[in-house]
Design a protein around this motif. Sequence first.
Motif, PDB file in Angstrom:
ATOM      1  N   GLU A  29       0.825  -1.199   0.000  1.00 27.25           N
ATOM      2  CA  GLU A  29       0.000   0.000   0.000  1.00 27.25           C
ATOM      3  C   GLU A  29       0.859   1.248   0.000  1.00 27.25           C
ATOM      4  O   GLU A  29       2.019   1.241   0.421  1.00 27.25           O
ATOM      5  N   ASN A  30       0.282   2.319  -0.518  1.00 37.41           N
ATOM      6  CA  ASN A  30       0.835   3.667  -0.444  1.00 37.41           C
ATOM      7  C   ASN A  30       2.119   3.846  -1.245  1.00 37.41           C
ATOM      8  O   ASN A  30       3.041   4.558  -0.817  1.00 37.41           O
ATOM      9  N   PHE A  31       2.197   3.256  -2.425  1.00 38.10           N
ATOM     10  CA  PHE A  31       3.349   3.481  -3.287  1.00 38.10           C
ATOM     11  C   PHE A  31       3.135   4.785  -4.063  1.00 38.10           C
ATOM     12  O   PHE A  31       2.801   4.807  -5.245  1.00 38.10           O
ATOM     13  N   VAL A  32       3.339   5.879  -3.327  1.00 36.36           N
ATOM     14  CA  VAL A  32       3.088   7.236  -3.801  1.00 36.36           C
ATOM     15  C   VAL A  32       4.386   8.027  -3.713  1.00 36.36           C
ATOM     16  O   VAL A  32       5.121   7.927  -2.722  1.00 36.36           O
ATOM     17  N   SER A 136      -1.649  13.134  -5.728  1.00 32.20           N
ATOM     18  CA  SER A 136      -3.060  13.386  -6.057  1.00 32.20           C
ATOM     19  C   SER A 136      -3.909  12.119  -5.956  1.00 32.20           C
ATOM     20  O   SER A 136      -5.138  12.194  -5.974  1.00 32.20           O
ATOM     21  N   ALA A 137      -3.261  10.962  -5.816  1.00 29.07           N
ATOM     22  CA  ALA A 137      -4.020   9.728  -5.596  1.00 29.07           C
ATOM     23  C   ALA A 137      -4.800   9.779  -4.297  1.00 29.07           C
ATOM     24  O   ALA A 137      -5.752   9.023  -4.102  1.00 29.07           O
ATOM     25  N   TYR A 138      -4.418  10.685  -3.396  1.00 28.19           N
ATOM     26  CA  TYR A 138      -5.134  10.839  -2.134  1.00 28.19           C
ATOM     27  C   TYR A 138      -6.408  11.683  -2.271  1.00 28.19           C
ATOM     28  O   TYR A 138      -7.194  11.764  -1.321  1.00 28.19           O
ATOM     29  N   ASP A 139      -6.601  12.351  -3.409  1.00 29.39           N
ATOM     30  CA  ASP A 139      -7.778  13.204  -3.584  1.00 29.39           C
ATOM     31  C   ASP A 139      -9.057  12.407  -3.331  1.00 29.39           C
ATOM     32  O   ASP A 139      -9.133  11.214  -3.653  1.00 29.39           O
ATOM     33  N   ASP A 140     -10.055  13.088  -2.790  1.00 29.72           N
ATOM     34  CA  ASP A 140     -11.323  12.410  -2.513  1.00 29.72           C
ATOM     35  C   ASP A 140     -12.465  13.382  -2.767  1.00 29.72           C
ATOM     36  O   ASP A 140     -12.526  14.461  -2.171  1.00 29.72           O
ATOM     37  N   ASP A 335     -16.971  19.166   0.338  1.00 32.65           N
ATOM     38  CA  ASP A 335     -17.315  18.695  -0.999  1.00 32.65           C
ATOM     39  C   ASP A 335     -16.194  17.892  -1.639  1.00 32.65           C
ATOM     40  O   ASP A 335     -16.449  17.038  -2.495  1.00 32.65           O
ATOM     41  N   GLU A 336     -14.965  18.188  -1.281  1.00 31.41           N
ATOM     42  CA  GLU A 336     -13.812  17.505  -1.855  1.00 31.41           C
ATOM     43  C   GLU A 336     -12.582  17.862  -1.047  1.00 31.41           C
ATOM     44  O   GLU A 336     -12.568  18.835  -0.312  1.00 31.41           O
ATOM     45  N   VAL A 337     -11.557  17.043  -1.198  1.00 32.52           N
ATOM     46  CA  VAL A 337     -10.251  17.373  -0.634  1.00 32.52           C
ATOM     47  C   VAL A 337      -9.217  17.001  -1.691  1.00 32.52           C
ATOM     48  O   VAL A 337      -9.310  15.954  -2.327  1.00 32.52           O
ATOM     49  N   VAL A 338      -8.250  17.913  -1.905  1.00 30.41           N
ATOM     50  CA  VAL A 338      -7.271  17.784  -2.987  1.00 30.41           C
ATOM     51  C   VAL A 338      -5.867  17.901  -2.408  1.00 30.41           C
ATOM     52  O   VAL A 338      -5.586  18.830  -1.628  1.00 30.41           O
ATOM     53  N   PHE A 339      -4.970  16.995  -2.799  1.00 30.26           N
ATOM     54  CA  PHE A 339      -3.602  16.977  -2.304  1.00 30.26           C
ATOM     55  C   PHE A 339      -2.635  17.337  -3.420  1.00 30.26           C
ATOM     56  O   PHE A 339      -2.794  16.916  -4.570  1.00 30.26           O
ATOM     57  N   GLU A 340      -1.601  18.084  -3.061  1.00 27.45           N
ATOM     58  CA  GLU A 340      -0.509  18.410  -3.966  1.00 27.45           C
ATOM     59  C   GLU A 340       0.806  18.310  -3.206  1.00 27.45           C
ATOM     60  O   GLU A 340       0.858  18.578  -2.007  1.00 27.45           O
TER      61      GLU A 340
END
Length: 342
Positions: A29-32, A136-140, A335-340
Amino acid sequence: MSPVLRLALGLLLLLGSAARSPAQTLDAENFVLGQVARLDLAGAPPFASVLWLYSLQGAGAGTCYPSVNLCLGIEEPVTLAAIGSASGAGEASYLVYVPPSLPLLDLHLQAVTLDYSSGVSLLASNVVSTTLAEVSAYDDAFDGGSLDAQWQILNPAAAQVTVGGGQLVLEPILSGPAATWFDDGEGVFVHREITGDFSVTATVRSSSPADPMLPPPPAYRLGGLLVRDPGGTPGNRNSAHVAFGSGPANNPVGVEHKTTTASVSSFTIVPTAEAAGQLRITRSGAMIGLHHRGDASQPWTTLATYAHPEFPPTVQVGMMSYSFGVPAQIVTRFDEVVFEAN
């Protein structure tokens, strides 16, 4: 095949083979990029040595060693990443930092255990294939009907936590100092871990339970984004947050920025037209920036930048909501959460 792996398998060819062990299972897991990835092995022989292997070539028929009844499931060249050991319960884990500069490679992973309990035997795990991903794979966007498995909940009894209609909804049940993000108090917190410098952005509205378009009543009912030291203990809590909601009666609607170091909090509530908009937390080394804006068409306003040198490389970040006033009387919607990566 790496020289170390060749040596390890070569020695076992000389030592021979014992009875084979039950099946063992590898998970990854978590190969980011820029994050800490994890491999977990279950069902290994107790106290066995573990060879953590990977290939960039592919999964399939790998090299076989008939004298020890072992065939790898990943194609050459195979690299030995590390050597570890299983616990008495037959479990082992391997944590590895994924450099942010790597290309988005395909990885094929396998573990081989060396069991010395009666002679020497080898057992290969299943193969796990994964592709390195951007943060950005963490975005939800909260499109499902339940909370994604990437999230953990701190103090779940303090609030109702629901997902539906493209929103994460936090509605505190408990209120007052013990369930408030102030000094030593901590409320509900939906979070994940993140390593290194980052930006996390969310679209947020805090409101009265009676009317989603009205702000929560005073005083000090707020919800938003929070970053937390996961190693904090009572009397030594460390966090920072930015949140929309209500302040005191003379400042009923606003955005709060707060820092807490060693369980001592300092905060300011800045008046806003409504308890809604976008919030952002940034990390750059020891510096935590707290920002807000009305919507994506507007520039960011930096509310404060706080020094948190005590934060470890990996922190918790996510969504929270709390009420100092009793009863709670606040609902916070995301409404959303975005990672950078910064």
